[in-house]
Scaffold this motif. Structure first.
Motif, PDB file in Angstrom:
ATOM      1  N   SER A 218       0.809  -1.214   0.000  1.00 15.11           N
ATOM      2  CA  SER A 218       0.000   0.000   0.000  1.00 15.11           C
ATOM      3  C   SER A 218       0.843   1.265   0.000  1.00 15.11           C
ATOM      4  O   SER A 218       0.339   2.321  -0.371  1.00 15.11           O
ATOM      5  CB  SER A 218      -0.974   0.007   1.185  1.00 15.11           C
ATOM      6  OG  SER A 218      -0.281  -0.148   2.391  1.00 15.11           O
ATOM      7  N   ALA A 219       2.126   1.178   0.398  1.00 18.82           N
ATOM      8  CA  ALA A 219       2.976   2.367   0.398  1.00 18.82           C
ATOM      9  C   ALA A 219       4.445   1.990   0.368  1.00 18.82           C
ATOM     10  O   ALA A 219       4.853   1.005   0.988  1.00 18.82           O
ATOM     11  CB  ALA A 219       2.700   3.218   1.635  1.00 18.82           C
TER      12      ALA A 219
ATOM     13  N   LEU B  66      17.320   1.090   5.672  1.00 22.13           N
ATOM     14  CA  LEU B  66      16.034   1.704   6.013  1.00 22.13           C
ATOM     15  C   LEU B  66      15.046   1.788   4.855  1.00 22.13           C
ATOM     16  O   LEU B  66      13.958   2.331   5.020  1.00 22.13           O
ATOM     17  CB  LEU B  66      16.220   3.077   6.673  1.00 22.13           C
ATOM     18  CG  LEU B  66      17.085   3.063   7.939  1.00 22.13           C
ATOM     19  CD1 LEU B  66      17.201   4.467   8.521  1.00 22.13           C
ATOM     20  CD2 LEU B  66      16.557   2.089   8.978  1.00 22.13           C
ATOM     21  N   ASP B  67      15.367   1.244   3.670  1.00 20.51           N
ATOM     22  CA  ASP B  67      14.354   1.114   2.621  1.00 20.51           C
ATOM     23  C   ASP B  67      13.195   0.318   3.217  1.00 20.51           C
ATOM     24  O   ASP B  67      13.406  -0.611   4.010  1.00 20.51           O
ATOM     25  CB  ASP B  67      14.898   0.358   1.409  1.00 20.51           C
ATOM     26  CG  ASP B  67      15.782   1.209   0.512  1.00 20.51           C
ATOM     27  OD1 ASP B  67      15.969   2.397   0.804  1.00 20.51           O
ATOM     28  OD2 ASP B  67      16.278   0.662  -0.486  1.00 20.51           O
ATOM     29  N   ASN B  68      11.950   0.667   2.838  1.00 21.77           N
ATOM     30  CA  ASN B  68      10.820  -0.054   3.404  1.00 21.77           C
ATOM     31  C   ASN B  68       9.587   0.083   2.530  1.00 21.77           C
ATOM     32  O   ASN B  68       9.476   1.015   1.736  1.00 21.77           O
ATOM     33  CB  ASN B  68      10.517   0.413   4.825  1.00 21.77           C
ATOM     34  CG  ASN B  68      10.040   1.841   4.887  1.00 21.77           C
ATOM     35  OD1 ASN B  68       8.862   2.117   4.669  1.00 21.77           O
ATOM     36  ND2 ASN B  68      10.944   2.772   5.182  1.00 21.77           N
ATOM     37  N   LEU B  69       8.685  -0.866   2.675  1.00 23.69           N
ATOM     38  CA  LEU B  69       7.367  -0.783   2.079  1.00 23.69           C
ATOM     39  C   LEU B  69       6.382  -1.419   3.039  1.00 23.69           C
ATOM     40  O   LEU B  69       6.759  -2.178   3.928  1.00 23.69           O
ATOM     41  CB  LEU B  69       7.295  -1.396   0.689  1.00 23.69           C
ATOM     42  CG  LEU B  69       7.340  -2.891   0.489  1.00 23.69           C
ATOM     43  CD1 LEU B  69       6.813  -3.212  -0.899  1.00 23.69           C
ATOM     44  CD2 LEU B  69       8.744  -3.408   0.596  1.00 23.69           C
ATOM     45  N   SER B  70       5.086  -1.053   2.895  1.00 25.23           N
ATOM     46  CA  SER B  70       4.114  -1.514   3.873  1.00 25.23           C
ATOM     47  C   SER B  70       2.792  -1.908   3.232  1.00 25.23           C
ATOM     48  O   SER B  70       2.495  -1.543   2.101  1.00 25.23           O
ATOM     49  CB  SER B  70       3.891  -0.448   4.945  1.00 25.23           C
ATOM     50  OG  SER B  70       3.447   0.751   4.368  1.00 25.23           O
ATOM     51  N   TRP B  71       2.023  -2.664   4.005  1.00 24.05           N
ATOM     52  CA  TRP B  71       0.692  -3.132   3.640  1.00 24.05           C
ATOM     53  C   TRP B  71      -0.269  -2.739   4.751  1.00 24.05           C
ATOM     54  O   TRP B  71       0.095  -2.722   5.916  1.00 24.05           O
ATOM     55  CB  TRP B  71       0.654  -4.657   3.524  1.00 24.05           C
ATOM     56  CG  TRP B  71       1.494  -5.258   2.469  1.00 24.05           C
ATOM     57  CD1 TRP B  71       1.074  -5.704   1.241  1.00 24.05           C
ATOM     58  CD2 TRP B  71       2.893  -5.541   2.528  1.00 24.05           C
ATOM     59  NE1 TRP B  71       2.132  -6.230   0.546  1.00 24.05           N
ATOM     60  CE2 TRP B  71       3.265  -6.136   1.312  1.00 24.05           C
ATOM     61  CE3 TRP B  71       3.888  -5.332   3.487  1.00 24.05           C
ATOM     62  CZ2 TRP B  71       4.563  -6.534   1.029  1.00 24.05           C
ATOM     63  CZ3 TRP B  71       5.189  -5.718   3.214  1.00 24.05           C
ATOM     64  CH2 TRP B  71       5.507  -6.310   1.993  1.00 24.05           C
ATOM     65  N   GLN B  72      -1.514  -2.487   4.391  1.00 24.30           N
ATOM     66  CA  GLN B  72      -2.586  -2.317   5.373  1.00 24.30           C
ATOM     67  C   GLN B  72      -3.285  -3.663   5.476  1.00 24.30           C
ATOM     68  O   GLN B  72      -3.714  -4.225   4.467  1.00 24.30           O
ATOM     69  CB  GLN B  72      -3.585  -1.251   4.920  1.00 24.30           C
ATOM     70  CG  GLN B  72      -3.015   0.135   4.862  1.00 24.30           C
ATOM     71  CD  GLN B  72      -2.572   0.662   6.213  1.00 24.30           C
ATOM     72  OE1 GLN B  72      -1.508   1.186   6.319  1.00 24.30           O
ATOM     73  NE2 GLN B  72      -3.359   0.516   7.236  1.00 24.30           N
ATOM     74  N   VAL B  73      -3.382  -4.206   6.687  1.00 22.31           N
ATOM     75  CA  VAL B  73      -4.001  -5.514   6.901  1.00 22.31           C
ATOM     76  C   VAL B  73      -4.994  -5.448   8.050  1.00 22.31           C
ATOM     77  O   VAL B  73      -4.752  -4.781   9.054  1.00 22.31           O
ATOM     78  CB  VAL B  73      -2.958  -6.621   7.180  1.00 22.31           C
ATOM     79  CG1 VAL B  73      -2.064  -6.829   5.974  1.00 22.31           C
ATOM     80  CG2 VAL B  73      -2.119  -6.310   8.399  1.00 22.31           C
TER      81      VAL B  73
ATOM     82  N   LEU C 118      -7.527  -2.555  11.675  1.00 24.07           N
ATOM     83  CA  LEU C 118      -6.666  -2.342  10.522  1.00 24.07           C
ATOM     84  C   LEU C 118      -5.273  -1.983  11.024  1.00 24.07           C
ATOM     85  O   LEU C 118      -5.104  -1.055  11.819  1.00 24.07           O
ATOM     86  CB  LEU C 118      -7.234  -1.216   9.652  1.00 24.07           C
ATOM     87  CG  LEU C 118      -6.635  -1.054   8.263  1.00 24.07           C
ATOM     88  CD1 LEU C 118      -6.821  -2.315   7.424  1.00 24.07           C
ATOM     89  CD2 LEU C 118      -7.262   0.139   7.560  1.00 24.07           C
ATOM     90  N   LYS C 119      -4.276  -2.722  10.575  1.00 19.63           N
ATOM     91  CA  LYS C 119      -2.896  -2.567  11.038  1.00 19.63           C
ATOM     92  C   LYS C 119      -1.995  -2.248   9.855  1.00 19.63           C
ATOM     93  O   LYS C 119      -2.308  -2.569   8.715  1.00 19.63           O
ATOM     94  CB  LYS C 119      -2.382  -3.863  11.685  1.00 19.63           C
ATOM     95  CG  LYS C 119      -3.299  -4.508  12.693  1.00 19.63           C
ATOM     96  CD  LYS C 119      -3.390  -3.711  13.946  1.00 19.63           C
ATOM     97  CE  LYS C 119      -4.272  -4.424  14.963  1.00 19.63           C
ATOM     98  NZ  LYS C 119      -4.484  -3.634  16.145  1.00 19.63           N
ATOM     99  N   THR C 120      -0.840  -1.646  10.142  1.00 18.50           N
ATOM    100  CA  THR C 120       0.189  -1.426   9.129  1.00 18.50           C
ATOM    101  C   THR C 120       1.310  -2.412   9.367  1.00 18.50           C
ATOM    102  O   THR C 120       1.921  -2.426  10.437  1.00 18.50           O
ATOM    103  CB  THR C 120       0.742   0.014   9.193  1.00 18.50           C
ATOM    104  OG1 THR C 120      -0.331   0.930   8.971  1.00 18.50           O
ATOM    105  CG2 THR C 120       1.821   0.227   8.142  1.00 18.50           C
ATOM    106  N   LEU C 121       1.563  -3.274   8.380  1.00 17.03           N
ATOM    107  CA  LEU C 121       2.680  -4.211   8.424  1.00 17.03           C
ATOM    108  C   LEU C 121       3.755  -3.670   7.495  1.00 17.03           C
ATOM    109  O   LEU C 121       3.476  -3.391   6.333  1.00 17.03           O
ATOM    110  CB  LEU C 121       2.248  -5.606   7.986  1.00 17.03           C
ATOM    111  CG  LEU C 121       3.324  -6.658   8.212  1.00 17.03           C
ATOM    112  CD1 LEU C 121       2.754  -7.836   8.959  1.00 17.03           C
ATOM    113  CD2 LEU C 121       3.926  -7.101   6.911  1.00 17.03           C
ATOM    114  N   LYS C 122       4.959  -3.482   8.010  1.00 18.68           N
ATOM    115  CA  LYS C 122       6.048  -2.876   7.239  1.00 18.68           C
ATOM    116  C   LYS C 122       7.233  -3.822   7.168  1.00 18.68           C
ATOM    117  O   LYS C 122       7.657  -4.382   8.168  1.00 18.68           O
ATOM    118  CB  LYS C 122       6.489  -1.568   7.895  1.00 18.68           C
ATOM    119  CG  LYS C 122       7.622  -0.861   7.157  1.00 18.68           C
ATOM    120  CD  LYS C 122       8.153   0.338   7.922  1.00 18.68           C
ATOM    121  CE  LYS C 122       7.147   1.443   7.954  1.00 18.68           C
ATOM    122  NZ  LYS C 122       7.695   2.665   8.593  1.00 18.68           N
TER     123      LYS C 122
END
Length: 170
Positions: A44-45, A74-81, A140-144
């Motif tokens: 998602s981001a 520190l590169d990262n991406l995330s999902w909303q779950v 709803l949580k953010t998993l990164k």
């Protein structure tokens, strides 16, 4: 974004919006609400770095995500779950090689797993697991996925993975 649904034991019910893939698991996990499969292209981001989706016949589901361009710490991406309260096991399918970093998995800003992806030789489809992850409150949580340092022998920062799953175990 797609509609997120929750499995209640006998039916699916709509619970909100997010980008993810969900399905019921078999056996005990089925009765507890199943599992969530996060695919590389469902993020998602992008929080930092340049992430690409690369077709790869060597991996299921046929693609991997990689922070190959300008890969850095520190590169990262995330999902909303959407996760019901409970205890979970996290499984990721990753690539290990001499240029791989350490990755952390965070849930709502709290680190829940760390995996060192360094290996002296190339290894595809490596399953890494973290058990006993407690989700205290439904929602709803953010998993990164976050690059966080590297093994002393690693020569790079390129993180490669094909999926992350969360299995509800209790």
């Amino acid at each position: 974004t797609g509609q997120v649904e929750e499995y209640t034991g006998s039916t699916w019910r709509s619970v909100g919006q997010a980008i993810l893939t969900t399905h019921a698991a078999l056996g005990d996990a089925h009765a507890l609400g199943g599992n969530i499969v996060l695919l590389p292209f469902d993020y998602s981001a992008i929080g930092a770095g340049t992430w690409g989706i690369v077709p790869s016949a060597s991996y299921m589901p046929g693609v991997v995500a990689s922070n190959s361009s300008g890969a850095a710490n520190l590169d990262n991406l995330s999902w909303q779950v959407y996760l019901p309260a409970g205890t979970y096991t996290l499984v990721a399918i990753v690539h290990k090689d001499s240029n791989e970093p350490i990755i952390d998995i965070d849930l709502d800003g709290t680190e829940i797993a760390t995996f060192d992806l360094y290996n002296a030789t190339t290894s595809n489809n490596i399953r890494v697991t973290k058990t006993c992850i407690v989700v205290a409150a439904t929602g709803l949580k953010t998993l990164k996925l976050r690059v966080d340092g590297r093994h002393a022998s690693s020569v790079g920062w390129t993180a490669v993975f094909s999926c992350i799953t969360l299995w509800r175990t209790a």
